[in-house]
Write a protein that holds these residues in place. Sequence first.
Motif, PDB file in Angstrom:
ATOM      1  N   ARG A  86       0.833  -1.209   0.000  1.00 54.71           N
ATOM      2  CA  ARG A  86       0.000   0.000   0.000  1.00 54.71           C
ATOM      3  C   ARG A  86       0.868   1.259   0.000  1.00 54.71           C
ATOM      4  O   ARG A  86       0.569   2.239  -0.702  1.00 54.71           O
ATOM      5  N   LEU A  87       1.950   1.233   0.760  1.00 56.41           N
ATOM      6  CA  LEU A  87       2.855   2.379   0.788  1.00 56.41           C
ATOM      7  C   LEU A  87       3.506   2.591  -0.576  1.00 56.41           C
ATOM      8  O   LEU A  87       3.592   3.723  -1.066  1.00 56.41           O
ATOM      9  N   ARG A  88       3.931   1.507  -1.199  1.00 58.87           N
ATOM     10  CA  ARG A  88       4.573   1.649  -2.504  1.00 58.87           C
ATOM     11  C   ARG A  88       3.566   2.063  -3.569  1.00 58.87           C
ATOM     12  O   ARG A  88       3.900   2.835  -4.478  1.00 58.87           O
ATOM     13  N   GLU A  89       2.344   1.563  -3.491  1.00 59.68           N
ATOM     14  CA  GLU A  89       1.315   2.007  -4.424  1.00 59.68           C
ATOM     15  C   GLU A  89       1.100   3.510  -4.319  1.00 59.68           C
ATOM     16  O   GLU A  89       0.960   4.200  -5.336  1.00 59.68           O
ATOM     17  N   ALA A  90       1.066   4.014  -3.078  1.00 57.95           N
ATOM     18  CA  ALA A  90       0.900   5.457  -2.883  1.00 57.95           C
ATOM     19  C   ALA A  90       2.079   6.221  -3.471  1.00 57.95           C
ATOM     20  O   ALA A  90       1.902   7.279  -4.102  1.00 57.95           O
ATOM     21  N   GLU A  91       3.289   5.705  -3.282  1.00 55.21           N
ATOM     22  CA  GLU A  91       4.474   6.378  -3.835  1.00 55.21           C
ATOM     23  C   GLU A  91       4.449   6.387  -5.365  1.00 55.21           C
ATOM     24  O   GLU A  91       4.786   7.398  -5.993  1.00 55.21           O
ATOM     25  N   VAL A  92       4.050   5.266  -5.957  1.00 51.02           N
ATOM     26  CA  VAL A  92       3.997   5.194  -7.417  1.00 51.02           C
ATOM     27  C   VAL A  92       2.915   6.117  -7.960  1.00 51.02           C
ATOM     28  O   VAL A  92       3.126   6.843  -8.951  1.00 51.02           O
ATOM     29  N   PRO A 145      -0.015   4.969   5.645  1.00 50.20           N
ATOM     30  CA  PRO A 145       0.687   3.705   5.386  1.00 50.20           C
ATOM     31  C   PRO A 145       2.020   3.594   6.103  1.00 50.20           C
ATOM     32  O   PRO A 145       2.446   2.492   6.430  1.00 50.20           O
ATOM     33  N   THR A 146       2.685   4.715   6.381  1.00 53.84           N
ATOM     34  CA  THR A 146       3.972   4.642   7.078  1.00 53.84           C
ATOM     35  C   THR A 146       3.798   4.119   8.496  1.00 53.84           C
ATOM     36  O   THR A 146       4.528   3.229   8.954  1.00 53.84           O
ATOM     37  N   ILE A 147       2.804   4.650   9.217  1.00 51.99           N
ATOM     38  CA  ILE A 147       2.559   4.195  10.589  1.00 51.99           C
ATOM     39  C   ILE A 147       2.026   2.772  10.593  1.00 51.99           C
ATOM     40  O   ILE A 147       2.398   1.946  11.438  1.00 51.99           O
ATOM     41  N   ARG A 148       1.139   2.432   9.639  1.00 56.12           N
ATOM     42  CA  ARG A 148       0.594   1.080   9.585  1.00 56.12           C
ATOM     43  C   ARG A 148       1.717   0.058   9.354  1.00 56.12           C
ATOM     44  O   ARG A 148       1.730  -1.013   9.968  1.00 56.12           O
ATOM     45  N   ALA A 149       2.644   0.369   8.463  1.00 56.45           N
ATOM     46  CA  ALA A 149       3.748  -0.556   8.206  1.00 56.45           C
ATOM     47  C   ALA A 149       4.624  -0.718   9.448  1.00 56.45           C
ATOM     48  O   ALA A 149       5.094  -1.829   9.751  1.00 56.45           O
ATOM     49  N   ALA A 150       4.865   0.366  10.185  1.00 53.32           N
ATOM     50  CA  ALA A 150       5.656   0.275  11.414  1.00 53.32           C
ATOM     51  C   ALA A 150       4.945  -0.574  12.457  1.00 53.32           C
ATOM     52  O   ALA A 150       5.581  -1.353  13.190  1.00 53.32           O
ATOM     53  N   GLN A 151       3.626  -0.444  12.559  1.00 51.91           N
ATOM     54  CA  GLN A 151       2.865  -1.268  13.500  1.00 51.91           C
ATOM     55  C   GLN A 151       2.981  -2.750  13.140  1.00 51.91           C
ATOM     56  O   GLN A 151       3.150  -3.609  14.014  1.00 51.91           O
ATOM     57  N   SER A 152       2.888  -3.069  11.870  1.00 57.21           N
ATOM     58  CA  SER A 152       2.983  -4.471  11.446  1.00 57.21           C
ATOM     59  C   SER A 152       4.383  -5.023  11.702  1.00 57.21           C
ATOM     60  O   SER A 152       4.531  -6.181  12.108  1.00 57.21           O
ATOM     61  N   ARG A 153       5.407  -4.218  11.478  1.00 58.12           N
ATOM     62  CA  ARG A 153       6.776  -4.674  11.729  1.00 58.12           C
ATOM     63  C   ARG A 153       6.976  -4.956  13.216  1.00 58.12           C
ATOM     64  O   ARG A 153       7.654  -5.927  13.584  1.00 58.12           O
ATOM     65  N   GLU A 154       6.383  -4.151  14.090  1.00 62.68           N
ATOM     66  CA  GLU A 154       6.496  -4.394  15.531  1.00 62.68           C
ATOM     67  C   GLU A 154       5.821  -5.709  15.908  1.00 62.68           C
ATOM     68  O   GLU A 154       6.303  -6.429  16.799  1.00 62.68           O
ATOM     69  N   LYS A 155       4.732  -6.059  15.259  1.00 57.69           N
ATOM     70  CA  LYS A 155       4.042  -7.308  15.577  1.00 57.69           C
ATOM     71  C   LYS A 155       4.873  -8.527  15.184  1.00 57.69           C
ATOM     72  O   LYS A 155       4.774  -9.583  15.816  1.00 57.69           O
TER      73      LYS A 155
END
Length: 546
Positions: A179-185, A298-308
């Motif tokens: 999702r983050l990369r889609e937003a960047e593209v 998406p930046t915060i969501r990705a960080a949350q998933s990495r912590e899990k």
Amino acid sequence: MPPLPERSLVARLGRILLHSLAGGAILAAGTSGSAARDIDDRVPTARSRPPVIVPYGPSQGDETAPRFVAREPIRTFARAVEATYHYYPELLSLRASLRGTDNTYARARADFGPKISMEASHSYQRDRSEITEDVYVGDQGFSSTGTLILSQPLLTFGRNHANQANALAQIAFARDSLRLREAEVLLALVNAYIAVIRDTEILAISRENLRLLERQAVDNTARFGKREITIADLDQVTTRVELGRAQMLAAQGDLATSRARFMRYTGAEAGELAVPSQLGLAVTGVDQALALAQAAGPTIRAAQSREKISRALLAAAKAEVRPRVDLEGSASHGAVSRYNNQLVGTGVKASVIGRLALWDSGERSARIREAEEANDADWRLIDLAARESRESVMAAWDQWQAARLSLSHYQGAVRAAERAYAGSVEQERAGFRTTLDVLDLARDLLSVRTSFVQAVATDLTARAALLAAMGEMEAPRLVPGIEPYDPSEHFRDVARKSDLPLITDSLTAIDGVLNGDLTSDRPIRDRSATTAVTPAFPGPVPPPSR
């Protein structure tokens, strides 16, 4: 010089922009489901309607898979977004990788089920032993055996449950990263799209400026022939004409670069592009934008998933100090003798085996401490992601507001510069202005026109950057009705392929009792990441100037 004609791109840019500044609406998203589908519910996949998966099979080499063929130039923003979102190779690659990651959950679920293996052997053995001096006895021959082995975990005290939570977290991280990369593209596409429009108009302005200078050169050449001006005046005009030609060539090069970048993302050439009206923002203040970014960015969501992920690894490390109980069974059939197959026998064995490591010189304790620090490091990265998200929102907000509020001033400057230049030409002919005065006003007109076009482009790109920072830079949000890629479709297809009815779910529930919560989001601990800030343009957004 007369005012800009209505058909010019500058006029259309201004009209469309001013009528679309207050447009757009942020569509709500969010569904809920069972605990087994927490990952599906948490990751937004569509904002406008229930998700529909794009028909890409797991193998992109399939001849039946859809392919993008650029039959004609792209002229609309919706078509550009669709071409990029559905056919950009990097996004297709990331989606294929995500489908592969989905299978880690199926593998983790398979650990709760039985494992059956078989061993078979056909061997030759020869023995010779001396029973007294120079007296030997022995035997030799072939024999065959076969064994069927069953292993079923009963209680792993959190090991298998932690592995399953780790798989879910990895899938969530892969989805958030996609999702983050889609937003960047998509943001890069918007920038390329606006750059083509901007550079097209700047080239048109450069050409018109060159025509004005060439007309001025013709007039001054005639005046020089009548001895009304000096050779120095004529050389001044010639200098500006040559400079204008160089500027026009530079503008042509910039446009070619922008068109190449546009084709990179869309796979098609840019036609006469329409100004996008899909970049409207419904937020009226920076606080709303920050709240949206913290909730769905998406930046915060990705960080949350990495912590899990690291939290699940910590739970797995702690589970290694606990016992485990397994059911093991075997059935064998083979020769009784090691030297022939004349006599055979069968055997069946079933055991419940409990295992507990008593001492390992501190290895498991070291692993737990290592996992605790790794999880704390990932938790801190959530705070960093919150700061970065806030920075992105604030920067985009202030840039958008500055460009937005400057448009009416640039428009006024363009009108004044046009009047000043037209008047100076008449005054020069009447002898009240010098040639240098006229040339300077022509340069000012070129500069202010170019600045206005750049301000319009900055307004649009800043709005796009703000959408991306808030987590709203998604194809279904930009183009309602576009088919969104739904990663949960493939996940549901493969997630339970390894399950045994009732057994897997029951063992999962029992095994996770000691692990605690491995799925909820961790709070942001950094106070400065949520501290109220004062932007340069706090809002509310003023009504657009007409």
